[in-house]
Design a protein around this motif. Structure first.
Motif, PDB file in Angstrom:
ATOM      1  N   PRO A  36       0.705  -1.379  -0.115  1.00 22.98           N
ATOM      2  CA  PRO A  36       0.105   0.186  -0.131  1.00 22.98           C
ATOM      3  C   PRO A  36       0.667   1.433  -0.168  1.00 22.98           C
ATOM      4  CG  PRO A  36      -0.918  -1.621   1.773  1.00 22.98           C
ATOM      5  CD  PRO A  36       0.865  -2.239   0.823  1.00 22.98           C
ATOM      6  N   GLY A  37       0.600   2.162  -0.358  1.00 22.20           N
ATOM      7  CA  GLY A  37       1.324   3.875  -0.475  1.00 22.20           C
ATOM      8  C   GLY A  37       0.694   4.515   0.534  1.00 22.20           C
ATOM      9  N   ILE A  38       1.063   5.462   0.349  1.00 23.81           N
ATOM     10  CA  ILE A  38       1.551   6.480   1.776  1.00 23.81           C
ATOM     11  C   ILE A  38       1.663   7.764   0.830  1.00 23.81           C
ATOM     12  CG2 ILE A  38       0.929   7.955   3.917  1.00 23.81           C
ATOM     13  CD1 ILE A  38       1.118   4.939   4.690  1.00 23.81           C
ATOM     14  N   ILE A  39       1.024   9.220   0.315  1.00 23.31           N
ATOM     15  CA  ILE A  39       1.578  10.158   0.047  1.00 23.31           C
ATOM     16  C   ILE A  39       1.778  11.507   1.721  1.00 23.31           C
ATOM     17  CG2 ILE A  39       0.860  12.448  -1.249  1.00 23.31           C
ATOM     18  CD1 ILE A  39      -0.926  10.780  -2.940  1.00 23.31           C
ATOM     19  N   VAL A  40       2.477  11.412   2.166  1.00 19.87           N
ATOM     20  CA  VAL A  40       3.414  12.128   3.219  1.00 19.87           C
ATOM     21  C   VAL A  40       3.580  13.293   2.876  1.00 19.87           C
ATOM     22  CG1 VAL A  40       4.767  12.032   4.801  1.00 19.87           C
ATOM     23  CG2 VAL A  40       4.727  10.499   3.571  1.00 19.87           C
ATOM     24  N   ILE A  41       2.279  14.391   3.101  1.00 20.29           N
ATOM     25  CA  ILE A  41       2.865  16.111   3.141  1.00 20.29           C
ATOM     26  C   ILE A  41       3.267  16.907   4.271  1.00 20.29           C
ATOM     27  CG2 ILE A  41       1.603  17.466   1.960  1.00 20.29           C
ATOM     28  CD1 ILE A  41      -0.721  16.444   1.422  1.00 20.29           C
ATOM     29  N   HIS A  42       4.510  17.804   3.744  1.00 16.13           N
ATOM     30  CA  HIS A  42       5.620  18.404   4.753  1.00 16.13           C
ATOM     31  C   HIS A  42       4.685  19.543   5.783  1.00 16.13           C
ATOM     32  CE1 HIS A  42       6.084  21.472   2.007  1.00 16.13           C
ATOM     33  NE2 HIS A  42       6.368  20.458   1.071  1.00 16.13           N
TER      34      HIS A  42
ATOM     35  N   VAL B  25      -2.641   9.073   2.286  1.00 17.92           N
ATOM     36  CA  VAL B  25      -2.515  10.534   2.674  1.00 17.92           C
ATOM     37  C   VAL B  25      -2.193  10.525   3.868  1.00 17.92           C
ATOM     38  CG1 VAL B  25      -4.447  12.113   1.902  1.00 17.92           C
ATOM     39  CG2 VAL B  25      -2.260  13.079   1.919  1.00 17.92           C
ATOM     40  N   ILE B  26      -1.161  11.402   4.609  1.00 12.22           N
ATOM     41  CA  ILE B  26      -0.855  11.876   5.533  1.00 12.22           C
ATOM     42  C   ILE B  26      -0.632  13.502   5.885  1.00 12.22           C
ATOM     43  CG2 ILE B  26       1.173  10.729   6.586  1.00 12.22           C
ATOM     44  CD1 ILE B  26       0.256  10.657   9.278  1.00 12.22           C
ATOM     45  N   GLY B  27      -1.044  14.572   6.484  1.00 14.92           N
ATOM     46  CA  GLY B  27       0.214  16.237   6.601  1.00 14.92           C
ATOM     47  C   GLY B  27      -0.342  16.454   7.549  1.00 14.92           C
ATOM     48  N   TRP B  28       0.929  17.310   8.331  1.00 21.02           N
ATOM     49  CA  TRP B  28       1.135  18.078   9.270  1.00 21.02           C
ATOM     50  C   TRP B  28       1.195  19.417   8.971  1.00 21.02           C
ATOM     51  CZ3 TRP B  28       3.812  14.343   7.363  1.00 21.02           C
ATOM     52  CH2 TRP B  28       3.384  12.910   8.546  1.00 21.02           C
ATOM     53  N   CYS B  29      -0.114  20.352   9.402  1.00 21.20           N
ATOM     54  CA  CYS B  29       0.359  21.784   9.770  1.00 21.20           C
ATOM     55  C   CYS B  29       0.401  21.995   8.887  1.00 21.20           C
ATOM     56  CB  CYS B  29       1.679  22.118  10.165  1.00 21.20           C
ATOM     57  SG  CYS B  29       1.843  24.132   9.853  1.00 21.20           S
ATOM     58  N   PHE B  30       0.409  22.914   7.501  1.00 21.91           N
ATOM     59  CA  PHE B  30       0.570  23.282   6.263  1.00 21.91           C
ATOM     60  C   PHE B  30      -0.303  22.040   5.239  1.00 21.91           C
ATOM     61  CE2 PHE B  30       2.749  23.259   2.228  1.00 21.91           C
ATOM     62  CZ  PHE B  30       2.089  24.487   1.706  1.00 21.91           C
ATOM     63  N   GLY B  31       0.753  20.925   5.363  1.00 22.11           N
ATOM     64  CA  GLY B  31       0.536  19.889   5.117  1.00 22.11           C
ATOM     65  C   GLY B  31      -0.874  18.900   5.410  1.00 22.11           C
ATOM     66  N   GLY B  32      -1.171  19.154   6.295  1.00 24.01           N
ATOM     67  CA  GLY B  32      -2.296  18.682   7.084  1.00 24.01           C
ATOM     68  C   GLY B  32      -4.072  19.330   6.340  1.00 24.01           C
ATOM     69  N   GLY B  33      -3.805  20.184   6.109  1.00 32.63           N
ATOM     70  CA  GLY B  33      -4.660  21.282   5.303  1.00 32.63           C
ATOM     71  C   GLY B  33      -5.061  20.662   4.127  1.00 32.63           C
TER      72      GLY B  33
ATOM     73  N   TYR C 257      -2.984  18.979  13.041  1.00 37.26           N
ATOM     74  CA  TYR C 257      -3.653  20.303  13.094  1.00 37.26           C
ATOM     75  C   TYR C 257      -3.395  20.818  11.599  1.00 37.26           C
ATOM     76  CZ  TYR C 257       1.102  18.447  14.056  1.00 37.26           C
ATOM     77  OH  TYR C 257       2.015  18.364  14.386  1.00 37.26           O
ATOM     78  N   GLY C 258      -4.458  21.120  10.824  1.00 36.41           N
ATOM     79  CA  GLY C 258      -4.595  20.817   9.592  1.00 36.41           C
ATOM     80  C   GLY C 258      -5.603  21.949   9.000  1.00 36.41           C
ATOM     81  N   HIS C 259      -5.421  23.124   8.179  1.00 39.49           N
ATOM     82  CA  HIS C 259      -6.512  23.801   8.007  1.00 39.49           C
ATOM     83  C   HIS C 259      -7.824  22.594   7.623  1.00 39.49           C
ATOM     84  CE1 HIS C 259      -8.920  27.156   6.432  1.00 39.49           C
ATOM     85  NE2 HIS C 259      -8.859  26.147   5.659  1.00 39.49           N
ATOM     86  N   LEU C 260      -9.480  23.313   7.553  1.00 36.55           N
ATOM     87  CA  LEU C 260     -10.199  22.701   7.714  1.00 36.55           C
ATOM     88  C   LEU C 260     -11.664  23.151   7.070  1.00 36.55           C
ATOM     89  CD1 LEU C 260     -10.758  21.036  10.959  1.00 36.55           C
ATOM     90  CD2 LEU C 260      -9.890  19.931   9.206  1.00 36.55           C
ATOM     91  N   THR C 261     -12.518  22.691   6.254  1.00 37.72           N
ATOM     92  CA  THR C 261     -13.688  22.648   5.897  1.00 37.72           C
ATOM     93  C   THR C 261     -14.390  22.290   6.654  1.00 37.72           C
ATOM     94  OG1 THR C 261     -14.967  23.793   4.117  1.00 37.72           O
ATOM     95  CG2 THR C 261     -13.874  21.371   4.081  1.00 37.72           C
TER      96      THR C 261
END
Length: 302
Positions: free
Chosen positions: A98-104, A180-188, A208-212
């Protein structure tokens, strides 16, 4: 994301930058406004530095191989990322991983993100850390602000970048499912990736990323969502987190949200000043279990 949301996301980034330039520390907003949380996010990073601690080099659960990789093209230039996979060939003999996209975070694709990418690979995944900053990283909040502002001026480029990351994992790595997983800017951006590929992403993790809370947008999502937030985070008010959670639940979407008391923004980053070991450890344990349930069983991507 619709045009109105893109404008809000852009103005949020610009508002963040203004708050940093003025050095203003703004209170948490009681309403889930797009601009106020972004301004507060700038304030909570004042004085912060991405300086590694021993916890920032946590070894993976099993040996992994990792190296820079080109996962796509943008404007005729290669997109450079960082790919990690388990070293044991017996894992590969069982079939594609399985793959995971990791966002900084807003600091960029730095050593902390490469470390967590290795840790994810150690759990049995092909983990691809993308780069939304074109190879540049920040050492100060002012540098991070400028990089984030530049990135958010071209949302289409960010979307194209993440779409190519997905395509790389499914075509080059033959991943049957991709999270997909991300933190802060990457969380959004983790949430935005889910909205971009709502019938293809199999699991979404937001730190802790920006939400809608726009139900029109969230209604398209088909994957389970896991979110982690700090009760003391001025940049992502708990009220906005609960609105996001409520909107998803009202739509019948599988969502699991954890809010940690005594934790602020970036509590899971061991190379930042907001690190809270107990909350970070609990979040990681829950992340690993969530990804295993969503990515190691069930239907593959469309």
């Amino acid at each position: 994301m619709n045009m109105a949301s893109e404008r809000i996301f852009l103005w949020a980034g610009l508002a963040m930058g203004l708050g940093m330039l003025l050095g203003v520390r703004l209170p948490a907003s009681p309403a889930p406004s797009a601009a106020d949380p972004a301004q507060a996010m700038a304030a909570v990073h004042q004085g912060d530095r991405p300086v590694a601690t021993p916890a920032a080099t946590t070894p993976p659960a099993q040996p992994v191989t990792a190296a820079p990789v080109v996962y796509g093209q943008a404007g005729g230039s290669p997109l450079h990322g960082f790919l990690a996979r388990p070293q044991d060939v017996r894992n590969l003999a069982k079939g594609p991983l399985p793959g995971i996209i990791v966002i900084h975070e807003w600091w960029g694709l730095n050593d902390n993100i490469r470390d967590v990418t290795r840790r994810l690979a150690g759990e049995g995944y092909a983990a691809l850390a993308v780069d939304l900053y074109g190879g540049v990283t920040a050492a100060t909040p002012d540098e991070a602000m400028k990089l984030m502002q530049a990135s958010m001026k071209d949302m289409a480029a960010g979307k194209a970048n993440l779409r190519q990351a997905f395509d790389y994992l499914t075509s080059h790595e033959h991943a049957p499912r991709v999270g997909v997983i991300g933190w802060c800017f990457g969380g959004g951006w983790s949430l935005q990736t889910a909205l971009l590929l709502p019938d293809k992403i199999a699991a979404t993790v937001i730190y802790y990323g920006h939400l809608t809370a726009d139900k029109g947008e969230l209604a398209t999502l088909r994957m389970p969502i896991l979110g982690f937030f700090g009760a003391d985070d001025q940049s992502i008010p708990v009220a906005s987190v609960r609105e996001f959670e409520s909107a998803l639940k009202s739509l019948g979407k599988p969502v699991e949200i954890h809010v940690y008391e005594g934790a602020g923004h970036a509590f899971a980053n061991p190379s930042g000043t907001g690190y809270r070991p107990q909350a970070a450890s609990d979040a990681w344990t829950r992340t690993v279990a969530f990804l295993a349930r969503a990515l190691k069983s069930g239907p593959s991507h469309a």
